[in-house]
Design an enzyme around this catalytic site. Structure first.
Site, PDB file in Angstrom:
ATOM      1  CD  GLU A 163      -4.826   1.404  -3.357  1.00  0.00           C
ATOM      2  OE1 GLU A 163      -5.563   2.396  -3.501  1.00  0.00           O
ATOM      3  OE2 GLU A 163      -4.516   0.924  -2.251  1.00  0.00           O
ATOM      4  CG  ASP A 176      -1.808   1.220   1.270  1.00  0.00           C
ATOM      5  OD1 ASP A 176      -2.329   1.615   0.216  1.00  0.00           O
ATOM      6  OD2 ASP A 176      -1.972   1.795   2.371  1.00  0.00           O
ATOM      7  CG  ASP A 194      -0.964   3.142   6.165  1.00  0.00           C
ATOM      8  OD1 ASP A 194      -1.553   3.591   5.168  1.00  0.00           O
ATOM      9  OD2 ASP A 194      -0.727   3.826   7.178  1.00  0.00           O
TER      10      ASP A 194
END
Length: 178
Positions: free
Chosen positions: A67, A7, A139
Site C-alpha cells: 500500500e 499492509d 491487518d
C-alpha cells in the site's frame, strides 16, 4: 505468479500470500502479522525488515504488492508508516522481487468494489473471495486485499495482451508490464 501483499505498520505489519493460477483464479497460501515489540525506531524497522525477509524466504513470492503511504492527520504517524513501508520494500528489493504499489482506494475497490470500504467489509470480502473458513485478522485481511488487487491488475494486463491483435508486418506489438 505468487504475490506477497503487505499492509505496512510501525506496530503491526500484515502480510498475505496468494497464488494466481493459470485460469486467473486466486488461491490463498498464507497470511498473518509481523508484530513489532516496543523498541527504538531502528529496532522496530529491523523487526519489520527481518519479518518480511523471512516471509519471502518461506513462501517464495515473485512480486511484492504494498500500500502507498497516505497523508494521515498526524504527520509523525505518516512518517513512521513510511519508514516501516520502506523497510518492507527493501526486504523485497534485496531478494530481487518486483515491487508494485497501490493506493488504499485501489486496493479496497479491487477487493470490495468500492474505495471507501470499512475494515469489516474488507475482511468479509477477502474471506469470500479466497474461500476462507473465517475472516482473517484486520491487518492480514488488508494485506491479502493488496495481493488480490495486484492479482486483478496482473490478470487484466495479461488478458489485454492476449486480446491485442498481432501485426502481420513481423514487428512485435506493444509489451505490457506484468
Amino acid at each position: 505468479m505468487r504475490v506477497l501483499g503487505i499492509d505496512p505498520g510501525s506496530r503491526i505489519t500484515g502480510f498475505g500470500v496468494v497464488q494466481v493460477l493459470r485460469n486467473g483464479r486466486i488461491e490463498y497460501i498464507a497470511s498473518g502479522c509481523v508484530r513489532v515489540p516496543k523498541a527504538d525506531l531502528a529496532g522496530r524497522l529491523k523487526t519489520v525488515y527481518d519479518g518480511v525477509a523471512e516471509i519471502i524466504r518461506t513462501y517464495q513470492p515473485t512480486v511484492l504488492a504494498i500500500e502507498k503511504v497516505f497523508m494521515a492527520k498526524n504527520a509523525d504517524s505518516a512518517l513512521k508508516l513510511g519508514q516501516a513501508r520502506g523497510a518492507a520494500i527493501l526486504a523485497g528489493a534485496n531478494q530481487m522481487l518486483d515491487i508494485a504499489e497501490y493506493t488504499a482506494l485501489q486496493i479496497k475497490r479491487a477487493a470490495v468494489g468500492k474505495g471507501h470500504a470499512g475494515k469489516q467489509q474488507v475482511q468479509h470480502m477477502v474471506q469470500a473471495l479466497l474461500g476462507l473458513s473465517s475472516a482473517p485478522q484486520a491487518d492480514a485481511a488488508d494485506a491479502l486485499a493488496c495481493a488480490i488487487c495486484h492479482a486483478h491488475h496482473a490478470v487484466g494486463h495479461l488478458s489485454l495482451a492476449r486480446a491485442l491483435p498481432r501485426r502481420k508486418s513481423g514487428r512485435r506489438g506493444m509489451r505490457l508490464p506484468l
